[in-house]
Scaffold this motif. Sequence first.
Motif, PDB file in Angstrom:
ATOM      1  N   UNK A  61       0.871  -1.175   0.000  1.00 33.72           N
ATOM      2  CA  UNK A  61       0.000   0.000   0.000  1.00 33.72           C
ATOM      3  C   UNK A  61       0.910   1.229   0.000  1.00 33.72           C
ATOM      4  N   UNK A  62       1.403   1.656  -1.163  1.00 34.28           N
ATOM      5  CA  UNK A  62       2.422   2.710  -1.217  1.00 34.28           C
ATOM      6  C   UNK A  62       1.994   4.037  -0.617  1.00 34.28           C
ATOM      7  N   UNK A  63       0.686   4.284  -0.484  1.00 38.78           N
ATOM      8  CA  UNK A  63       0.231   5.567   0.028  1.00 38.78           C
ATOM      9  C   UNK A  63      -0.088   5.537   1.525  1.00 38.78           C
ATOM     10  N   UNK A  64      -0.093   4.354   2.132  1.00 38.42           N
ATOM     11  CA  UNK A  64      -0.599   4.221   3.495  1.00 38.42           C
ATOM     12  C   UNK A  64       0.156   5.091   4.486  1.00 38.42           C
ATOM     13  N   UNK A  65       1.480   5.073   4.437  1.00 38.90           N
ATOM     14  CA  UNK A  65       2.291   5.785   5.427  1.00 38.90           C
ATOM     15  C   UNK A  65       2.100   7.295   5.298  1.00 38.90           C
ATOM     16  N   UNK A  66       2.266   7.833   4.108  1.00 41.03           N
ATOM     17  CA  UNK A  66       2.167   9.279   3.933  1.00 41.03           C
ATOM     18  C   UNK A  66       0.757   9.782   4.233  1.00 41.03           C
ATOM     19  N   UNK A  67      -0.244   9.043   3.797  1.00 39.01           N
ATOM     20  CA  UNK A  67      -1.622   9.484   4.035  1.00 39.01           C
ATOM     21  C   UNK A  67      -1.965   9.478   5.523  1.00 39.01           C
ATOM     22  N   UNK A  68      -1.533   8.435   6.247  1.00 38.18           N
ATOM     23  CA  UNK A  68      -1.835   8.361   7.675  1.00 38.18           C
ATOM     24  C   UNK A  68      -1.085   9.429   8.453  1.00 38.18           C
ATOM     25  N   UNK A  69       0.164   9.692   8.079  1.00 42.89           N
ATOM     26  CA  UNK A  69       0.941  10.739   8.749  1.00 42.89           C
ATOM     27  C   UNK A  69       0.263  12.091   8.580  1.00 42.89           C
ATOM     28  N   UNK A  70      -0.143  12.410   7.359  1.00 43.86           N
ATOM     29  CA  UNK A  70      -0.773  13.705   7.088  1.00 43.86           C
ATOM     30  C   UNK A  70      -2.150  13.797   7.745  1.00 43.86           C
ATOM     31  N   UNK A  71      -2.943  12.736   7.628  1.00 39.40           N
ATOM     32  CA  UNK A  71      -4.289  12.776   8.202  1.00 39.40           C
ATOM     33  C   UNK A  71      -4.245  12.870   9.723  1.00 39.40           C
ATOM     34  N   UNK A  72      -3.279  12.216  10.337  1.00 42.28           N
ATOM     35  CA  UNK A  72      -3.210  12.194  11.802  1.00 42.28           C
ATOM     36  C   UNK A  72      -2.611  13.461  12.376  1.00 42.28           C
ATOM     37  N   UNK A  73      -1.573  14.003  11.706  1.00 47.29           N
ATOM     38  CA  UNK A  73      -0.760  15.035  12.348  1.00 47.29           C
ATOM     39  C   UNK A  73      -0.540  16.281  11.494  1.00 47.29           C
ATOM     40  N   UNK A  74      -1.035  16.275  10.264  1.00 47.80           N
ATOM     41  CA  UNK A  74      -1.004  17.487   9.470  1.00 47.80           C
ATOM     42  C   UNK A  74       0.378  17.911   9.018  1.00 47.80           C
ATOM     43  N   UNK A  75       0.476  19.206   8.697  1.00 45.20           N
ATOM     44  CA  UNK A  75       1.683  19.735   8.067  1.00 45.20           C
ATOM     45  C   UNK A  75       2.875  19.765   9.013  1.00 45.20           C
ATOM     46  N   UNK A  76       2.633  19.891  10.317  1.00 45.67           N
ATOM     47  CA  UNK A  76       3.753  19.917  11.248  1.00 45.67           C
ATOM     48  C   UNK A  76       4.547  18.620  11.175  1.00 45.67           C
ATOM     49  N   UNK A  77       3.853  17.487  11.097  1.00 48.54           N
ATOM     50  CA  UNK A  77       4.538  16.200  11.012  1.00 48.54           C
ATOM     51  C   UNK A  77       5.234  16.043   9.669  1.00 48.54           C
ATOM     52  N   UNK A  78       4.552  16.445   8.600  1.00 43.87           N
ATOM     53  CA  UNK A  78       5.164  16.317   7.272  1.00 43.87           C
ATOM     54  C   UNK A  78       6.418  17.174   7.179  1.00 43.87           C
ATOM     55  N   UNK A  79       6.343  18.390   7.739  1.00 39.05           N
ATOM     56  CA  UNK A  79       7.504  19.272   7.686  1.00 39.05           C
ATOM     57  C   UNK A  79       8.665  18.708   8.500  1.00 39.05           C
ATOM     58  N   UNK A  80       8.348  18.013   9.607  1.00 39.39           N
ATOM     59  CA  UNK A  80       9.393  17.416  10.434  1.00 39.39           C
ATOM     60  C   UNK A  80      10.125  16.297   9.715  1.00 39.39           C
TER      61      UNK A  80
END
Length: 713
Positions: free
Chosen positions: A246-265
């Motif tokens: 599921x190539x999208x599972x990790x990125x989608x869950x990170x963004x949905x759970x924690x938003x831009x702060x997590x993605x930026x980190x």
Amino acid sequence: MTRPASFPTLLDLLTAEPAAGAIAVLPPAAATPDALPASGERPLRRRGAPLMLTARMVLRRPQVRRLALRILKRFPGLYARAYRMMMSSGSVAPASATALPGDWIDTLSPRANAILRTLRTLKHAPPRETAGRPRLAFVSPLPPERTGVAAYAVELLDELHEHFEIELVVAQPEVSLPAAFRQLPVRQAAWFLEHGAGYDQVLYQFGNSPFHSHMFALLARHPGVVVLHDFFLGGALVHAHMSGADPRAWADALFASHGYAAVRATGSPAGRGQAHKDWPCSLPVLENATRTIVHSRHARRLAGDWFGAEAAGRIDVIPHPRTPPPVNDRAAARAALGIDADTFLVCSFGFVAPNKLTHELLRAWTGSALHKDRQCALVLVGANHDSPYGVEVEALIAKAGPGANIRIAGWTDDTVYRQYLQAADAGVQLRTNAYGESSGAVLDCLNYGLATIVNANGSMAEFPPDAVWRLPDAFDSAELGAALEALRRDPARRAALGAGALALLDAHFRPAQCARQYLATLAAARAATRARHAAWRAALAGEDDLPLLAARLAADEPPMRRQLLVDAGAAPDALAASQLRALLEQAGPGLRVEPVFLDTSGATPRYRQARETTGRLLGLGWGAQDAPLVDVHAGDIFYAHDAAAASVEAAFDAGLLAAWRARGVSVQLLVRSLQDGSAPRAAAAADRLLCASAAIAQQLGDFSASATAYNSG
């Protein structure tokens, strides 16, 4: 209107309850633009592509994986570099429109699309009447898979099978079950994805390992009760991503759970390599679950800490069940394992892993008197960690010397595992950075009446002191060594701890007691789902426009957390960019900051997620992004950095802001300047007007007072 008030931050100001017609002055920091962040590197480098292809081949083939690990472990430096590169590879951008389901409707929000899929099923399928036992899909890894959840599942099946018609859902080539369960139908995950709507209820066993990486897609399509064995799920999500399952599972869950702060980190390789440990990423699982079960108060507390009180309120705490062992024969077990009767045997059970502090146990042992005593032995009963940490553990054992009575037993079958539990004199089960898991290995030790040393980390802090020898959460090697030496000298203390452990399990952890709580949770979740579906069927009877109905139902659903919707526009200026950046960094649990923009391309203006704009603003290096519609609910907040902006006036003219206020959304607008001493037209739809300066606030107050006096005269 009330006079201006000051608050420490812009976020504090926006989240404070506004008085009617309130005017406030921006805090100084929120009125001064910061420099825009430097552009970050692209999440996926070209050099990572061959690595990912190789990784997917290796992860999907266990024999190739074992061979690769044997080779890499001969070169610790190369192994460590390869491991770091693997964990830091991959995109952290959420799914683009091309990755969305084929039946996706762009004019609906993600939640409305999910409801629409259910409405289509309900419309074409009559209500299912269950005359006998409900039909239950039991989604879990099962034996012979090498995970404690598989053994747990069998224990639970023994209690549930009399109450349900159970079908097993797996993603493994073979299943090995006790004779009592061999007649149960076994379905593969791919089949269940297409046919899962045919069950009365679904029960998922979710953990943070590769054995669960297929379940995220199943739960999103077929909601059910989730048993959450780990609150942090990044390991399973990363595996789904790296293996290609599921190539999208990790990125989608990170963004949905924690938003831009997590993605930026995760903007650097180091950040990406650590992200699966730093961020739980479990919110989509909690949102898709009809009810969630955890095994400790610690796990439920984590849900509140990360996602707010509403998330914690949807969770039931049910103890991790343990069946009394059928046999506990120390002498026979020692004979089978080749262990002398007078050996003081200490065991640590379960996978050797960094969070289990195996290296601290080894240092405590080699620093204690037990290391020099030939009648003392330490056995790690579990597979070593497939990482540089595992290499470090092996190096510590080798450093202990050729005469050291220390060894790693590796993965054992159930018979040998239980023999070690019977043969041991004491158990040591340590943890650090608990991720909401409840250790099945600790309960195994208690179940066999072992004197067990734990540290007060996570759920292990909940065990009473008469059932375990509890060290502080942050202990040193000398404390652990002293505890081992004390248990070696004092058989009576060992016996007392063993008796306390059995009394605790008899009082709270036996399967029949836990099953009653399970059944209550399952019944409540099923009743709530049936009531919701009955209401939706009733709504379907008078509605032919299913997308419109789905949008209405999505808007009426209670959210798990509040949103702060920030109008980012197409190209935020310096002040807007500075404010948005600060809000994204300051948001805490229970509040998601979501940058949005007004889409005027259709017949009705709608706000969408401003992913591309925000990605550029934060230097995330994203490509083209989907822009899902946003749902709003009572308690949400809308903030626009310029009340006179064309998009805000368009939303005002369309009645959108007034409609949101009527539904309980707080509308707050920044007034940057006044035209002819008058407020912007959209100010009439605001719960609070923020002002860029005290002078503007004074003018607004004076204007409001004059208008009030004129109208009353």
